[in-house]
Design an enzyme around this catalytic site. Structure first.
Site, PDB file in Angstrom:
ATOM      1  N   CYS A 133       0.831  -1.203   0.000  1.00 46.06           N
ATOM      2  CA  CYS A 133       0.000   0.000   0.000  1.00 46.06           C
ATOM      3  C   CYS A 133       0.866   1.254   0.000  1.00 46.06           C
ATOM      4  CB  CYS A 133      -0.909  -0.044   1.230  1.00 46.06           C
ATOM      5  SG  CYS A 133      -1.912   1.419   1.444  1.00 46.06           S
ATOM      6  N   CYS A 136      -0.359   4.065   2.235  1.00 45.19           N
ATOM      7  CA  CYS A 136      -0.091   3.844   3.656  1.00 45.19           C
ATOM      8  C   CYS A 136       1.380   4.060   3.985  1.00 45.19           C
ATOM      9  CB  CYS A 136      -0.435   2.408   4.063  1.00 45.19           C
ATOM     10  SG  CYS A 136      -2.018   1.835   3.478  1.00 45.19           S
ATOM     11  N   ASP A 137       2.273   3.565   3.149  1.00 47.03           N
ATOM     12  CA  ASP A 137       3.677   3.422   3.551  1.00 47.03           C
ATOM     13  C   ASP A 137       4.671   4.266   2.756  1.00 47.03           C
ATOM     14  OD1 ASP A 137       2.854   1.601   5.439  1.00 47.03           O
ATOM     15  OD2 ASP A 137       3.090  -0.114   4.109  1.00 47.03           O
TER      16      ASP A 137
HETATM   17  C1  LIG Z   1       0.302  -4.423   5.096  1.00 46.66           C
HETATM   18  C2  LIG Z   1      -0.840  -3.424   5.108  1.00 46.66           C
HETATM   19  C3  LIG Z   1      -0.646  -2.177   5.674  1.00 46.66           C
HETATM   20  C4  LIG Z   1      -1.678  -1.240   5.693  1.00 46.66           C
HETATM   21  N1  LIG Z   1      -1.458  -0.032   6.289  1.00 46.66           N
HETATM   22  C5  LIG Z   1      -2.454   0.867   6.350  1.00 46.66           C
HETATM   23  C6  LIG Z   1      -2.263   2.131   6.974  1.00 46.66           C
HETATM   24  O1  LIG Z   1      -1.162   2.459   7.426  1.00 46.66           O
HETATM   25  N2  LIG Z   1      -3.324   2.973   7.022  1.00 46.66           N
HETATM   26  C7  LIG Z   1      -4.542   2.658   6.496  1.00 46.66           C
HETATM   27  O2  LIG Z   1      -5.470   3.460   6.596  1.00 46.66           O
HETATM   28  N3  LIG Z   1      -4.750   1.478   5.888  1.00 46.66           N
HETATM   29  C8  LIG Z   1      -3.742   0.578   5.798  1.00 46.66           C
HETATM   30  N4  LIG Z   1      -3.942  -0.612   5.169  1.00 46.66           N
HETATM   31  C9  LIG Z   1      -5.267  -0.882   4.580  1.00 46.66           C
HETATM   32  C10 LIG Z   1      -6.253  -1.290   5.688  1.00 46.66           C
HETATM   33  O3  LIG Z   1      -5.650  -2.297   6.465  1.00 46.66           O
HETATM   34  C11 LIG Z   1      -7.552  -1.777   5.080  1.00 46.66           C
HETATM   35  O4  LIG Z   1      -8.064  -0.800   4.208  1.00 46.66           O
HETATM   36  C12 LIG Z   1      -8.583  -2.066   6.178  1.00 46.66           C
HETATM   37  O5  LIG Z   1      -8.073  -2.986   7.109  1.00 46.66           O
HETATM   38  C13 LIG Z   1      -9.871  -2.606   5.591  1.00 46.66           C
HETATM   39  O6  LIG Z   1     -10.741  -2.860   6.638  1.00 46.66           O
HETATM   40  P1  LIG Z   1     -11.928  -3.923   6.504  1.00 46.66           P
HETATM   41  O7  LIG Z   1     -12.578  -3.967   7.829  1.00 46.66           O
HETATM   42  O8  LIG Z   1     -12.751  -3.629   5.324  1.00 46.66           O
HETATM   43  O9  LIG Z   1     -11.223  -5.317   6.169  1.00 46.66           O
HETATM   44  P2  LIG Z   1     -10.070  -6.137   6.876  1.00 46.66           P
HETATM   45  O10 LIG Z   1      -9.189  -5.306   7.710  1.00 46.66           O
HETATM   46  O11 LIG Z   1      -9.467  -6.943   5.782  1.00 46.66           O
HETATM   47  O12 LIG Z   1     -10.877  -7.110   7.850  1.00 46.66           O
HETATM   48  C14 LIG Z   1     -11.718  -8.110   7.354  1.00 46.66           C
HETATM   49  C15 LIG Z   1     -11.977  -9.097   8.450  1.00 46.66           C
HETATM   50  O13 LIG Z   1     -12.945 -10.068   8.045  1.00 46.66           O
HETATM   51  C16 LIG Z   1     -12.517 -11.357   8.473  1.00 46.66           C
HETATM   52  N5  LIG Z   1     -13.177 -12.365   7.669  1.00 46.66           N
HETATM   53  C17 LIG Z   1     -13.052 -12.602   6.355  1.00 46.66           C
HETATM   54  N6  LIG Z   1     -13.828 -13.651   5.998  1.00 46.66           N
HETATM   55  C18 LIG Z   1     -14.480 -14.044   7.128  1.00 46.66           C
HETATM   56  C19 LIG Z   1     -15.411 -15.089   7.420  1.00 46.66           C
HETATM   57  N7  LIG Z   1     -15.865 -15.906   6.474  1.00 46.66           N
HETATM   58  N8  LIG Z   1     -15.841 -15.224   8.689  1.00 46.66           N
HETATM   59  C20 LIG Z   1     -15.417 -14.370   9.675  1.00 46.66           C
HETATM   60  N9  LIG Z   1     -14.528 -13.387   9.443  1.00 46.66           N
HETATM   61  C21 LIG Z   1     -14.075 -13.230   8.196  1.00 46.66           C
HETATM   62  C22 LIG Z   1     -11.011 -11.268   8.277  1.00 46.66           C
HETATM   63  O14 LIG Z   1     -10.358 -12.297   8.947  1.00 46.66           O
HETATM   64  C23 LIG Z   1     -10.750  -9.895   8.868  1.00 46.66           C
HETATM   65  O15 LIG Z   1     -10.722  -9.956  10.250  1.00 46.66           O
HETATM   66  C24 LIG Z   1      -2.930  -1.561   5.118  1.00 46.66           C
HETATM   67  C25 LIG Z   1      -3.129  -2.820   4.541  1.00 46.66           C
HETATM   68  C26 LIG Z   1      -2.094  -3.740   4.531  1.00 46.66           C
HETATM   69  C27 LIG Z   1      -2.324  -5.104   3.908  1.00 46.66           C
END
Ligand SMILES: Cc1cc2nc3c(=O)[nH]c(=O)nc-3n(C[C@H](O)[C@H](O)[C@H](O)COP(=O)(O)OP(=O)(O)OC[C@H]3O[C@@H](n4cnc5c(N)ncnc54)[C@H](O)[C@@H]3O)c2cc1C
Length: 315
Positions: A133, A136-137
């Site tokens: 990302c 982000c980084d």
């Molecule tokens: C390495 C990395 C660094 C990042 N750094 C930043 C940053 O510095 N700042 C920033 O703003 N964003 C950052 N991001 C982006 C940010 O992490 C995502 O945009 C954000 O986490 C998305 O949130 P979400 O809740 O939609 O999904 P996610 O965080 O992906 O969470 C989804 C959840 O659903 C769960 N899940 C999936 N399928 C199932 C199922 N069938 N049953 C139960 N649970 C399930 C997963 O296990 C997970 O817990 C980064 C991403 C990555 C990969």
């Protein structure tokens, strides 16, 4: 039967849980069995989430969100949802232990997964020079020499964006032409800080505690070479986690769950979606959290309308 079930424990799921719990809806959250806390658990410093001027570690931010959700009455279950049935008024979801749970409304917040290269060193150096990302980084790579892997629009966008910080950005691509749109290609070609490494794939990410380079393999003749870099951005695609809802909810051409306008309403009444699973554009913790808010408010209105309808029918 529950009023509301939330699937997923990233910023979208926990924010939806905080709102739903504070509205007295006693949400039940399935946080997954291994990926509790979502994508931010895989990173170190988060410097762009408002309210933390010194930055915060990704896992600590998620721990705090969970505490806040539980404080107001969210029940968190550490299990995966393995099947869903959204066809009737009563929504049914099956957890990994085989139990079927019922609710009037469901918030689907399963996120998306960045595709990995699957090479040695990638996992170990994730958050220590390997990133998925640029937004982000990128800031951490000022005056550094880095590389972006990929040949599509995202790779070109990330490479061009990263030249704001880095002194030099290599773009490593396995072919001798790009998939990216002409305009994105041209922008990258015109940028003096970007140099293309054609017909090459990353065979290994090198470094003990931080990235110091990559081993490249030529895709035409198989020869190997070393490239010294201090950071590697992987931009080879992103897959929304939608496998459980194929054929049950409408999807967009980008593979995200389709929602109605700016709302979180999916094609199934009473099912709301939030976070990266509906977002092919922004994919940030704060946008996911905002989207979780919308889902909780939409679900709240839906449940209130159900109550009104039940009252009217009883009269
Ligand atoms: C390495 C990395 C660094 C990042 N750094 C930043 C940053 O510095 N700042 C920033 O703003 N964003 C950052 N991001 C982006 C940010 O992490 C995502 O945009 C954000 O986490 C998305 O949130 P979400 O809740 O939609 O999904 P996610 O965080 O992906 O969470 C989804 C959840 O659903 C769960 N899940 C999936 N399928 C199932 C199922 N069938 N049953 C139960 N649970 C399930 C997963 O296990 C997970 O817990 C980064 C991403 C990555 C990969």
């Amino acid at each position: 039967m529950r009023q509301i079930i939330i699937i997923g424990s990233g910023p979208a799921g926990f924010t939806a849980a905080i709102y739903a719990a504070r509205a007295g809806l006693e949400p039940l959250m399935f946080a997954s069995s291994v990926g509790i806390g979502g994508e931010l658990m895989n990173t170190t410093d988060v410097e762009n989430f408002p309210g933390f001027p010194e930055g915060i570690q990704g896992p600590e931010l998620m721990q705090r969100m969970q505490e806040q959700a539980e404080k107001f009455g969210t029940e968190v279950v550490y299990d995966d949802i393995t099947d869903v049935d959204f066809s009737g008024d009563v929504k049914r979801v099956t957890s990994g232990d085989g139990v079927v749970h019922e609710a009037s409304a469901v918030i689907y917040a399963t996120g998306s997964a960045y595709r990995k290269l699957g090479v040695e060193g990638e996992e170990k150096l994730s958050g220590h020079g390997v990133s998925w990302c640029a937004t982000c980084d990128g800031f951490f790579f000022r005056q550094k020499t880095i590389a972006v892997v990929g040949g599509g629009d995202s790779a070109m966008e990330e490479a061009t964006f990263l030249t704001r910080f880095a002194d030099k950005v290599y773009v490593i691509h396995r072919r001798d032409e790009l998939k990216a749109s002409k305009i994105m290609q041209q922008r990258a070609f015109d940028n003096e800080k970007i140099e293309f490494v054609w017909n090459s794939e990353v065979a290994e990410v090198v470094g003990d505690t931080e990235v110091t380079g990559v081993k490249l393999r030529n895709t035409v003749d198989g020869t190997e070479s070393d490239l010294a870099i201090e950071g590697l951005f992987v931009a080879v695609g992103n897959d929304p986690r939608t496998h459980l809802v194929h054929g049950k909810l409408d999807l967009t051409s980008e593979g995200t769950i389709a929602v109605d306008g700016r709302s979180s309403r999916t094609s199934a009444a009473g099912v709301f979606a939030a976070g990266d699973v509906i977002d092919a554009s922004y994919r940030q913790a704060i946008t996911a959290a905002g989207s979780g808010t919308a889902a909780a408010l939409d679900a709240e209105h839906y449940l209130a309308a159900l109550d009104q309808a039940a009252l009217a029918a009883a009269k």
